[in-house]
Motif scaffolding. Structure first.
Motif, PDB file in Angstrom:
ATOM      1  N   PRO A   1     101.072   8.292 -35.881  1.00 23.70           N
ATOM      2  CA  PRO A   1     101.057   6.839 -35.650  1.00 23.70           C
ATOM      3  C   PRO A   1      99.997   6.387 -34.646  1.00 23.70           C
ATOM      4  O   PRO A   1      99.317   5.392 -34.891  1.00 23.70           O
ATOM      5  N   PRO A   2      99.798   7.092 -33.505  1.00 24.14           N
ATOM      6  CA  PRO A   2      98.748   6.634 -32.585  1.00 24.14           C
ATOM      7  C   PRO A   2      97.354   6.635 -33.217  1.00 24.14           C
ATOM      8  O   PRO A   2      96.546   5.746 -32.928  1.00 24.14           O
TER       9      PRO A   2
ATOM     10  N   GLU B   1      88.144  11.412 -31.350  1.00 28.10           N
ATOM     11  CA  GLU B   1      89.310  12.290 -31.355  1.00 28.10           C
ATOM     12  C   GLU B   1      90.393  11.688 -30.468  1.00 28.10           C
ATOM     13  O   GLU B   1      90.123  11.303 -29.320  1.00 28.10           O
ATOM     14  N   TYR B   2      91.599  11.593 -31.014  1.00 30.24           N
ATOM     15  CA  TYR B   2      92.723  11.108 -30.228  1.00 30.24           C
ATOM     16  C   TYR B   2      93.421  12.295 -29.583  1.00 30.24           C
ATOM     17  O   TYR B   2      93.846  13.235 -30.277  1.00 30.24           O
ATOM     18  N   ASP B   3      93.519  12.290 -28.268  1.00 28.33           N
ATOM     19  CA  ASP B   3      94.170  13.370 -27.528  1.00 28.33           C
ATOM     20  C   ASP B   3      95.582  12.944 -27.163  1.00 28.33           C
ATOM     21  O   ASP B   3      95.797  12.207 -26.193  1.00 28.33           O
TER      22      ASP B   3
ATOM     23  N   SER C   1      96.122   8.880 -24.812  1.00 27.36           N
ATOM     24  CA  SER C   1      97.199   7.915 -25.005  1.00 27.36           C
ATOM     25  C   SER C   1      97.155   6.837 -23.922  1.00 27.36           C
ATOM     26  O   SER C   1      97.371   5.658 -24.198  1.00 27.36           O
ATOM     27  N   ARG C   2      96.874   7.246 -22.700  1.00 30.35           N
ATOM     28  CA  ARG C   2      96.828   6.268 -21.609  1.00 30.35           C
ATOM     29  C   ARG C   2      95.747   5.222 -21.844  1.00 30.35           C
ATOM     30  O   ARG C   2      95.971   4.023 -21.648  1.00 30.35           O
ATOM     31  N   ARG C   3      94.584   5.654 -22.288  1.00 30.74           N
ATOM     32  CA  ARG C   3      93.496   4.699 -22.503  1.00 30.74           C
ATOM     33  C   ARG C   3      93.777   3.810 -23.713  1.00 30.74           C
ATOM     34  O   ARG C   3      93.429   2.627 -23.710  1.00 30.74           O
TER      35      ARG C   3
ATOM     36  N   HIS D   1      96.577   2.643 -24.632  1.00 32.08           N
ATOM     37  CA  HIS D   1      97.557   1.621 -24.286  1.00 32.08           C
ATOM     38  C   HIS D   1      97.171   0.786 -23.071  1.00 32.08           C
ATOM     39  O   HIS D   1      97.649  -0.337 -22.915  1.00 32.08           O
ATOM     40  N   ARG D   2      96.321   1.321 -22.204  1.00 27.04           N
ATOM     41  CA  ARG D   2      96.011   0.604 -20.964  1.00 27.04           C
ATOM     42  C   ARG D   2      94.561   0.148 -20.851  1.00 27.04           C
ATOM     43  O   ARG D   2      94.248  -0.701 -20.012  1.00 27.04           O
ATOM     44  N   ASP D   3      93.670   0.730 -21.618  1.00 25.94           N
ATOM     45  CA  ASP D   3      92.254   0.392 -21.487  1.00 25.94           C
ATOM     46  C   ASP D   3      91.584   0.346 -22.854  1.00 25.94           C
ATOM     47  O   ASP D   3      90.498   0.903 -23.044  1.00 25.94           O
ATOM     48  N   PHE D   4      92.229  -0.308 -23.806  1.00 31.14           N
ATOM     49  CA  PHE D   4      91.637  -0.314 -25.144  1.00 31.14           C
ATOM     50  C   PHE D   4      90.302  -1.056 -25.181  1.00 31.14           C
ATOM     51  O   PHE D   4      89.404  -0.676 -25.930  1.00 31.14           O
ATOM     52  N   LEU D   5      90.173  -2.094 -24.399  1.00 31.36           N
ATOM     53  CA  LEU D   5      88.894  -2.816 -24.387  1.00 31.36           C
ATOM     54  C   LEU D   5      87.753  -1.886 -23.975  1.00 31.36           C
ATOM     55  O   LEU D   5      86.648  -1.945 -24.545  1.00 31.36           O
TER      56      LEU D   5
END
Length: 399
Positions: free
Chosen positions: A294-295, A339-341, A373-375, A377-381
């Motif tokens: 899903p992410p 790549e999604y970590d 995951s942190r980026r 949700h918290r720093d997508f821009l």
């Protein structure tokens, strides 16, 4: 020794109406508040040994609704096997006939619908023959019994619309436990169902016959749950949920083979003129069965919504030595990959293999970016800005 919990055999492993249990003398109101039971919805309780998952809340919702109600949208997707589609505390999405005039209930999102002419009857999820009798006057309603749903097809009895009654979800959060099943609800095949009810079906799909509710205690057993079929559940999800979450659910339905592009095209054509029809087509177009989580789906869709070209999920990249790699997201024309970590990268051995693989991709001339995951949700821009810069450096220009 601590006192043994009081669980009447009639209510063991069941979901039931508390007022019915009290009226029949099975429990007192004081006993209902004990540790043996969990309150799911207003006047709906369950054996506390049952798993706390969305299946359980679906079964509770059915006890608050008329027999014509069908579990739909993301709730149906969950029952078909998409575990991230809904959680224990999420609202249960249901379809009811427009003329049913069902009011709102806390924890239930009610969507009104128009009946489909000659449509198939609801098809059960996890149907199994009855192996026990709940008791005189009991209304069997499907219950999750600590087991994950078996993916299968189902058919809704109504065409969904976007008219909804908005209510707040339940707030209880309790750690899950595992329980053994004690099924009490029967399902029958289409031939027997048509003979008993006069209903028509399609393609030999099985049909649920719900016993009429009596004056006794209404309890749930381990039987089938009427749901929208996977393709229709995908359409409902696309219309009812925000697009990022909706695409993630549709991705999984496609990846797991629960539905297909052709089936989605058919249901989109059937509802092309209905409210939400264009939105559903757009969500279906964004879906990609190649997404592995899903992410990854959410990251892909958010990048597209940010104005970037659409990446390819798990694009095969053949290296000079013949090794084929599959980056999570790729723009082959520009040789850029993302790549999604996720949390699984905390495993040292997996991280070693992954980094070695990606180093080979870089050596082959690819530009590889990493997103945690942190980026996400918290720093997508910031993520979108970096991906845009990488694509621009490789020759992409915004049209």
């Amino acid at each position: 020794m601590p006192p043994q919990p009081h669980r009447p055999a009639t209510l063991a492993w069941q979901v039931f109406r508390g007022s019915d249990a009290v009226r029949r003398g099975l429990l007192t109101r004081h006993q209902l508040r004990g540790a043996s039971w969990i309150r799911l919805l207003h006047d709906v309780y369950a054996d506390a040994r049952l798993d706390r998952d969305h299946r359980l809340t679906c079964q509770a919702a059915l006890l608050r609704l008329p027999p014509t109600a069908v579990i739909a949208g993301p709730s149906a997707a969950y029952l078909h096997g998409v575990e991230h589609a809904a959680s224990f505390t999420d609202e249960v999405h249901v379809l009811v006939p427009r003329e049913g005039r069902v009011g709102s209930h806390t924890g239930i999102r009610v969507h009104s619908a128009d009946p489909v002419e000659a449509g198939p009857a609801p098809v059960p999820i996890g149907a199994s023959p009855a192996s026990a009798t709940v008791g005189a006057g009991l209304r069997p309603v499907p219950v999750g019994l600590g087991r994950r749903p078996v993916p299968g097809r189902a058919a809704a009895t109504a065409t969904p619309d976007t008219t909804t009654a908005t209510v707040s979800p339940t707030a209880a959060t309790i750690s899950p436990t595992t329980a053994s099943p004690n099924p009490t609800t029967a399902s029958v095949g289409p031939t027997a169902a048509r003979a008993a009810s006069g209903a028509s079906g399609r393609g030999g799909r099985s049909t649920v016959i719900r016993p009429a509710s009596g004056a006794g205690c209404r309890a749930g057993g381990g039987g089938p749950i009427p749901t929208s079929d996977p393709a229709r559940a995908a359409w409902e999800t696309a219309v009812w949920l925000e697009p990022v979450r909706a695409v993630g659910i549709v991705d999984t339905l496609l990846r797991e083979g629960l539905t297909s592009r052709d089936a989605l095209a058919v249901v989109a054509d059937e509802h092309a003129d209905r409210s939400g029809g264009r939105r559903a087509r757009w969500v279906f177009d964004l879906a990609d069965p190649g997404a592995q989580s899903p992410p990854e789906s959410h990251l892909r869709v958010r990048l597209v919504l940010a104005g970037l070209p659409r990446p390819v999920a798990q694009h095969p990249v053949r290296l000079p030595g013949g090794l084929i790699l599959h980056p999570d997201l790729a723009w082959p024309d520009y040789r850029v990959a993302v790549e999604y970590d996720g949390q699984w990268h905390a495993d040292a051995e997996q991280l070693h293999r992954d980094r070695y693989r990606l180093n080979q991709l870089v050596a082959a001339g690819w530009l590889v970016l990493h997103v945690t995951s942190r980026r996400l949700h918290r720093d997508f821009l910031g993520v979108a800005r970096e991906v845009r810069s990488a694509l621009f450096a490789r020759g992409w220009r915004h049209p």
